[in-house]
Design a protein around this motif. Sequence first.
Motif, mmCIF file in Angstrom:
data_model
loop_
_atom_site.group_PDB
_atom_site.id
_atom_site.type_symbol
_atom_site.label_atom_id
_atom_site.label_comp_id
_atom_site.label_asym_id
_atom_site.label_seq_id
_atom_site.Cartn_x
_atom_site.Cartn_y
_atom_site.Cartn_z
ATOM 1 N N VAL A 81 0.476 -1.436 -0.180
ATOM 2 C CA VAL A 81 -0.096 0.224 -0.171
ATOM 3 C C VAL A 81 0.662 1.085 -0.091
ATOM 4 N N VAL A 82 0.840 2.715 -0.964
ATOM 5 C CA VAL A 82 0.967 3.398 -0.732
ATOM 6 C C VAL A 82 -0.026 4.520 -0.786
ATOM 7 N N ALA A 83 0.147 4.828 -0.097
ATOM 8 C CA ALA A 83 -0.384 6.539 0.076
ATOM 9 C C ALA A 83 0.317 8.105 0.427
ATOM 10 N N GLU A 84 -0.701 8.748 -0.217
ATOM 11 C CA GLU A 84 -0.020 9.751 0.051
ATOM 12 C C GLU A 84 -1.109 11.155 0.698
ATOM 13 N N GLY A 85 -0.569 11.817 1.452
ATOM 14 C CA GLY A 85 -1.496 12.826 1.739
ATOM 15 C C GLY A 85 -1.093 13.675 3.621
ATOM 16 N N PRO A 86 -2.020 14.163 4.146
ATOM 17 C CA PRO A 86 -1.763 14.404 5.230
ATOM 18 C C PRO A 86 -0.922 13.560 6.683
ATOM 19 N N LYS A 87 -0.649 13.703 7.089
ATOM 20 C CA LYS A 87 0.204 12.716 7.894
ATOM 21 C C LYS A 87 -0.863 11.905 8.716
ATOM 22 N N ASP A 88 -1.943 12.695 9.319
ATOM 23 C CA ASP A 88 -2.963 11.981 10.298
ATOM 24 C C ASP A 88 -3.127 11.049 9.992
ATOM 25 N N HIS A 89 -3.952 11.641 8.119
ATOM 26 C CA HIS A 89 -4.691 10.270 7.526
ATOM 27 C C HIS A 89 -4.248 9.509 6.445
ATOM 28 N N CYS A 90 -2.797 9.586 6.685
ATOM 29 C CA CYS A 90 -2.027 8.467 6.318
ATOM 30 C C CYS A 90 -2.185 7.336 8.081
ATOM 31 N N GLU A 91 -1.961 8.192 8.903
ATOM 32 C CA GLU A 91 -1.866 7.245 10.253
ATOM 33 C C GLU A 91 -3.010 6.333 10.608
ATOM 34 N N GLN A 92 -4.056 7.431 10.404
ATOM 35 C CA GLN A 92 -5.455 6.155 10.589
ATOM 36 C C GLN A 92 -5.630 5.287 9.361
ATOM 37 N N LEU A 93 -5.345 5.569 7.827
ATOM 38 C CA LEU A 93 -4.994 4.720 7.609
ATOM 39 C C LEU A 93 -4.239 3.158 7.624
ATOM 40 N N LEU A 94 -3.000 3.867 8.629
ATOM 41 C CA LEU A 94 -1.913 2.491 8.599
ATOM 42 C C LEU A 94 -2.703 1.643 9.695
ATOM 43 N N SER A 95 -3.784 2.722 10.709
ATOM 44 C CA SER A 95 -4.173 1.898 11.643
ATOM 45 C C SER A 95 -5.243 1.454 11.317
ATOM 46 N N LEU A 96 -6.204 1.587 10.505
ATOM 47 C CA LEU A 96 -7.403 0.894 9.970
ATOM 48 C C LEU A 96 -6.742 -0.723 9.529
ATOM 49 N N LEU A 97 -5.511 -0.648 8.486
ATOM 50 C CA LEU A 97 -4.743 -1.787 7.740
ATOM 51 C C LEU A 97 -4.723 -2.744 8.836
ATOM 52 N N ARG A 98 -4.163 -2.541 9.992
ATOM 53 C CA ARG A 98 -4.054 -3.220 11.362
ATOM 54 C C ARG A 98 -5.206 -3.630 12.222
ATOM 55 N N SER A 99 -6.041 -3.148 11.874
ATOM 56 C CA SER A 99 -7.242 -3.887 12.062
ATOM 57 C C SER A 99 -7.922 -4.710 11.997
ATOM 58 N N THR A 100 -9.080 -5.251 13.263
ATOM 59 C CA THR A 100 -9.866 -6.533 12.366
ATOM 60 C C THR A 100 -11.620 -6.643 10.861
ATOM 61 N N SER A 101 -11.159 -4.919 11.255
ATOM 62 C CA SER A 101 -12.175 -4.461 10.130
ATOM 63 C C SER A 101 -12.310 -4.787 9.078
ATOM 64 N N SER A 102 -10.674 -5.375 8.793
ATOM 65 C CA SER A 102 -10.189 -5.123 7.290
ATOM 66 C C SER A 102 -10.768 -6.946 6.562
ATOM 67 N N PRO A 103 -11.004 -6.951 5.694
ATOM 68 C CA PRO A 103 -11.103 -8.595 4.934
ATOM 69 C C PRO A 103 -9.767 -9.188 4.764
ATOM 70 N N GLY A 104 -10.558 -10.606 5.138
ATOM 71 C CA GLY A 104 -8.715 -11.698 5.072
ATOM 72 C C GLY A 104 -8.767 -12.007 6.831
ATOM 73 N N TRP A 105 -7.028 -11.561 6.827
ATOM 74 C CA TRP A 105 -6.398 -11.428 7.586
ATOM 75 C C TRP A 105 -5.287 -11.101 7.451
ATOM 76 N N VAL A 106 -5.132 -10.422 8.949
ATOM 77 C CA VAL A 106 -3.414 -9.188 8.263
ATOM 78 C C VAL A 106 -2.664 -9.974 9.485
ATOM 79 N N ASP A 107 -1.566 -10.553 9.404
ATOM 80 C CA ASP A 107 -0.604 -10.738 10.302
ATOM 81 C C ASP A 107 0.430 -10.036 10.928
#
Length: 95
Positions: free
Chosen positions: A50-76
Motif C-alpha cells: 500500500v502506497v498512500a500520500e496525504g496529510p500525516k494524520d490521515h496516513c496514520e489513520q489508514l495505517l491503523s485501519l490496515l492493522r485493525s480486525t475490520s479489514s477483509p481477510g486476515w492481517v498477520d
Amino acid sequence: MWAVSEDVRLTAWVSGRVQGVGFRWWTRCRALELGLVGSAGNLRDGRVEVVAEGPKDHCEQLLSLLRSTSSPGWVDQVVERWSEALGGLDGFEER
C-alpha cells in the motif's frame, strides 16, 4: 497563524491472508474516504503493498485501519516506511 500540514508518503507491506479477499478494494475505499492518493497492489510473495500520500494524520489513520480486525481477510503483520511525498499521484488505484 495556521500550521500547514505537509503531505507524507506511507508505504506499508501487509502480510497474512490479504490476496483474493477484497483487501485491495477495501483499502482503496478507506484511502479515498481519508482523501489520500496512491495504490494498493498484490506482490508475488502474497503480501499487499500500500502506497498512500496525504496529510500525516490521515496516513496514520489508514495505517491503523490496515492493522485493525475490520479489514477483509486476515492481517498477520504490517511493516511501514515513512518518507516525503513525491506527488504526481492521482486517485487511488488497485494494482
